[in-house]
Design a protein around this motif. Structure first.
Motif, PDB file in Angstrom:
ATOM      1  N   LYS A  81       0.830  -1.205   0.000  1.00 55.98           N
ATOM      2  CA  LYS A  81       0.000   0.000   0.000  1.00 55.98           C
ATOM      3  C   LYS A  81       0.866   1.258   0.000  1.00 55.98           C
ATOM      4  N   ALA A  85       0.863   3.986  -2.906  1.00 50.35           N
ATOM      5  CA  ALA A  85       0.567   5.388  -2.585  1.00 50.35           C
ATOM      6  C   ALA A  85       1.660   6.303  -3.133  1.00 50.35           C
ATOM      7  N   GLN A  95      -5.163   6.450  -8.763  1.00 49.40           N
ATOM      8  CA  GLN A  95      -5.650   5.905  -7.497  1.00 49.40           C
ATOM      9  C   GLN A  95      -6.589   4.734  -7.760  1.00 49.40           C
ATOM     10  N   GLU A  96      -7.356   4.806  -8.833  1.00 46.13           N
ATOM     11  CA  GLU A  96      -8.274   3.726  -9.180  1.00 46.13           C
ATOM     12  C   GLU A  96      -7.520   2.421  -9.428  1.00 46.13           C
ATOM     13  N   ARG A  97      -6.411   2.501 -10.162  1.00 44.30           N
ATOM     14  CA  ARG A  97      -5.599   1.299 -10.427  1.00 44.30           C
ATOM     15  C   ARG A  97      -4.988   0.768  -9.132  1.00 44.30           C
ATOM     16  N   ALA A  98      -4.506   1.670  -8.297  1.00 50.69           N
ATOM     17  CA  ALA A  98      -3.938   1.259  -7.011  1.00 50.69           C
ATOM     18  C   ALA A  98      -4.994   0.568  -6.159  1.00 50.69           C
ATOM     19  N   ASP A  99      -6.202   1.119  -6.124  1.00 48.44           N
ATOM     20  CA  ASP A  99      -7.284   0.512  -5.352  1.00 48.44           C
ATOM     21  C   ASP A  99      -7.639  -0.874  -5.881  1.00 48.44           C
ATOM     22  N   THR A 100      -7.609  -1.049  -7.199  1.00 51.63           N
ATOM     23  CA  THR A 100      -7.899  -2.349  -7.805  1.00 51.63           C
ATOM     24  C   THR A 100      -6.844  -3.374  -7.394  1.00 51.63           C
ATOM     25  N   ILE A 102      -4.905  -3.244  -4.696  1.00 60.31           N
ATOM     26  CA  ILE A 102      -5.034  -3.504  -3.258  1.00 60.31           C
ATOM     27  C   ILE A 102      -6.195  -4.468  -2.996  1.00 60.31           C
ATOM     28  N   ALA A 103      -7.317  -4.261  -3.665  1.00 61.36           N
ATOM     29  CA  ALA A 103      -8.470  -5.153  -3.483  1.00 61.36           C
ATOM     30  C   ALA A 103      -8.121  -6.585  -3.887  1.00 61.36           C
ATOM     31  N   GLU A 106      -5.843  -8.098  -1.186  1.00 57.11           N
ATOM     32  CA  GLU A 106      -6.616  -8.443   0.007  1.00 57.11           C
ATOM     33  C   GLU A 106      -7.441  -9.715  -0.222  1.00 57.11           C
TER      34      GLU A 106
END
Length: 160
Positions: A81, A85, A95-100, A102-103, A106
């Motif tokens: 993460k 970041a 940020q959208e790609r990073a969130d994808t 990370i999801a 997880e």
């Protein structure tokens, strides 16, 4: 009126300091999986790296054998993460790609056993190519980072 300006200014300063403190607290205290394993097992970084080199075990396996797999997975996720970041902040990825990413990490940690390859299933492979191809951390040459330097290298398709 000046009294309210002072109160407002003080309030903004307190909020700014609080936000900075929370961000610093949330950041991982380790930069690499090797540092993480050394920290959670109480061993030296050199002994961890030597064991990995000599035995071929993943850092997750070393942590698992020490009974610290859950702590390793949580710490490894925080490292990823932090790296994501930094890439978002540098404008290397959205940020959208990073969130994808990370999801997906997880989701795959649910079945992760520390070997670095179990639990990948379809989600990461389908979203980012087999074995995490083109998902480098942004360090090194362009071949490691993929054509745009986005994402994370999931060593051998790992779940961390």
């Amino acid at each position: 009126m000046k009294r309210w300006e002072k109160i407002t200014a003080t309030g903004f300063m307190v909020m700014a300091i609080s936000a900075t403190g929370v961000t610093a607290f949330a950041a991982s205290q380790y930069n690499t999986p090797a540092e993480l394993v050394a920290g959670i097992t109480g061993r030296t970084l050199e002994s961890i790296v030597d064991e990995r080199t000599e035995t071929g075990k993943s850092y997750g396996e070393i942590a698992s054998e020490a009974g610290e797999l859950d702590e390793f997975k949580a710490g490894a996720l925080e490292i990823k993460k932090d790296q994501l970041a930094a890439q978002v902040e540098a404008g290397v990825m959205t940020q959208e790609r990073a969130d994808t990413i990370i999801a997906a990490l997880e989701e795959n940690q649910i079945n992760c056993d520390g070997t670095g390859s179990v639990g990948l299933g379809k989600s990461l492979a389908a979203k980012f190519g087999a074995n995490g191809a083109g998902m480098g951390t942004g360090r090194g040459g362009s071949a490691e980072r993929g054509s745009r330097g986005q994402g994370m290298k999931l060593h051998g398709g790992s779940c961390y």
